[in-house]
Design a protein around this motif. Structure first.
Motif, PDB file in Angstrom:
ATOM      1  N   LEU A   1       0.869  -1.172   0.000  1.00 35.49           N
ATOM      2  CA  LEU A   1       0.000   0.000   0.000  1.00 35.49           C
ATOM      3  C   LEU A   1       0.906   1.222   0.000  1.00 35.49           C
ATOM      4  N   LYS A   2       0.818   2.027  -1.038  1.00 33.27           N
ATOM      5  CA  LYS A   2       1.677   3.202  -1.131  1.00 33.27           C
ATOM      6  C   LYS A   2       0.960   4.402  -0.538  1.00 33.27           C
ATOM      7  N   ARG A   3       1.622   4.977   0.433  1.00 35.47           N
ATOM      8  CA  ARG A   3       1.129   6.211   1.045  1.00 35.47           C
ATOM      9  C   ARG A   3       2.091   7.317   0.673  1.00 35.47           C
ATOM     10  N   LYS A   4       1.862   8.512   1.123  1.00 35.26           N
ATOM     11  CA  LYS A   4       2.649   9.679   0.719  1.00 35.26           C
ATOM     12  C   LYS A   4       4.157   9.444   0.745  1.00 35.26           C
ATOM     13  N   LYS A   5       4.679   9.075   1.886  1.00 37.33           N
ATOM     14  CA  LYS A   5       6.121   8.966   2.038  1.00 37.33           C
ATOM     15  C   LYS A   5       6.618   7.545   2.255  1.00 37.33           C
ATOM     16  N   GLU A   6       5.704   6.580   2.332  1.00 34.21           N
ATOM     17  CA  GLU A   6       6.131   5.230   2.659  1.00 34.21           C
ATOM     18  C   GLU A   6       5.302   4.193   1.919  1.00 34.21           C
ATOM     19  N   THR A   7       5.869   3.011   1.857  1.00 38.83           N
ATOM     20  CA  THR A   7       5.159   1.862   1.306  1.00 38.83           C
ATOM     21  C   THR A   7       4.959   0.869   2.442  1.00 38.83           C
ATOM     22  N   ILE A   8       3.727   0.463   2.651  1.00 41.82           N
ATOM     23  CA  ILE A   8       3.391  -0.438   3.750  1.00 41.82           C
ATOM     24  C   ILE A   8       3.096  -1.823   3.188  1.00 41.82           C
ATOM     25  N   GLN A   9       3.726  -2.819   3.780  1.00 42.75           N
ATOM     26  CA  GLN A   9       3.468  -4.212   3.421  1.00 42.75           C
ATOM     27  C   GLN A   9       2.285  -4.695   4.258  1.00 42.75           C
ATOM     28  N   TYR A  10       1.327  -5.357   3.624  1.00 37.31           N
ATOM     29  CA  TYR A  10       0.161  -5.837   4.358  1.00 37.31           C
ATOM     30  C   TYR A  10      -0.366  -7.132   3.759  1.00 37.31           C
ATOM     31  N   TYR A  11      -1.252  -7.763   4.503  1.00 41.73           N
ATOM     32  CA  TYR A  11      -1.960  -8.959   4.059  1.00 41.73           C
ATOM     33  C   TYR A  11      -3.461  -8.681   4.118  1.00 41.73           C
ATOM     34  N   ASN A  12      -4.181  -9.214   3.158  1.00 39.36           N
ATOM     35  CA  ASN A  12      -5.641  -9.207   3.245  1.00 39.36           C
ATOM     36  C   ASN A  12      -6.051 -10.386   4.113  1.00 39.36           C
ATOM     37  N   LEU A  13      -6.773 -10.096   5.163  1.00 41.04           N
ATOM     38  CA  LEU A  13      -7.286 -11.131   6.057  1.00 41.04           C
ATOM     39  C   LEU A  13      -8.781 -11.267   5.779  1.00 41.04           C
ATOM     40  N   THR A  14      -9.176 -12.415   5.250  1.00 44.68           N
ATOM     41  CA  THR A  14     -10.574 -12.646   4.885  1.00 44.68           C
ATOM     42  C   THR A  14     -11.240 -13.497   5.951  1.00 44.68           C
ATOM     43  N   PHE A  15     -12.336 -12.981   6.492  1.00 43.52           N
ATOM     44  CA  PHE A  15     -13.144 -13.720   7.458  1.00 43.52           C
ATOM     45  C   PHE A  15     -14.388 -14.231   6.744  1.00 43.52           C
ATOM     46  N   PHE A  16     -14.765 -15.453   7.040  1.00 42.55           N
ATOM     47  CA  PHE A  16     -15.995 -16.032   6.506  1.00 42.55           C
ATOM     48  C   PHE A  16     -16.993 -16.084   7.662  1.00 42.55           C
TER      49      PHE A  16
END
Length: 178
Positions: A124-139
């Motif tokens: 996820l690119k924000r103004k000054k940084e790039t954030i690493q993330y995971y999509n967590l899917t709940f059923f």
């Protein structure tokens, strides 16, 4: 009679505003989602602007509140409170806490959650940084009413979880869903 209905309506709106904030904050939060609810903030701005415009433009406000009929002020107050409710919802992020999952689309207790799955690592690119993330899917298990109209037994809710929080969240979810 009209004033009583108005006061009851204001009370209900304030209850909604306080209740939603209280339930999200009363328990220990495990993690907050990276996503913000910008749409809610835009809607809040619209309602707050509408409350001001309702009094000023449509009913001849020229600095003298005494000349405005009370019913117009009541409508403006309702618009303003609607804006505050949307603003509070927009500022708060989706989160996972001891009670369950709290999102803009609904609140789900652990007993309604069937399972969860981690997606692949994304950025996820924000103004000054790039954030690493995971999509967590709940059923999530749907109730009988929803099943009747949708024909589907479960519903998906997706949260974006920071890569740094993945292990903590995974351990918590394993304990909560046992």
């Amino acid at each position: 009679m009209e004033n009583y209905i108005f006061i009851i309506g204001i009370g209900i709106m304030i209850f909604i505003l306080c209740n939603e904030s209280y339930h999200k904050m009363k328990r220990k939060n495990i993690v907050k989602s990276l996503e913000s609810n910008r749409t809610c903030i835009v809607v809040a701005f619209f309602w707050l602007l509408a409350s001001i415009m309702y009094v000023r433009l449509f009913h001849g406000y020229e600095g003298d509140l005494i000349n405005i009929e009370m019913k117009y002020i009541k409508v403006a107050i309702i618009y303003g409170l609607s804006g505050l409710i949307w603003l509070v919802r927009g500022i708060q992020r989706d989160l996972i806490n001891e009670d369950g999952i709290f999102t803009l689309k609904g609140n789900y207790k652990w007993k309604k959650i069937i399972r969860y799955e981690w997606g692949i690592e994304e950025q996820l690119k924000r103004k000054k940084e790039t954030i690493q993330y995971y999509n967590l899917t709940f059923f999530i298990r749907r109730n009988k009413f929803d099943k009747f109209f949708t024909g589907v037994d479960e519903k998906e809710v997706i949260l974006k979880i920071n890569k740094d929080n993945k292990d903590q969240v995974d351990n918590f979810l394993k304990e909560s869903l046992e």
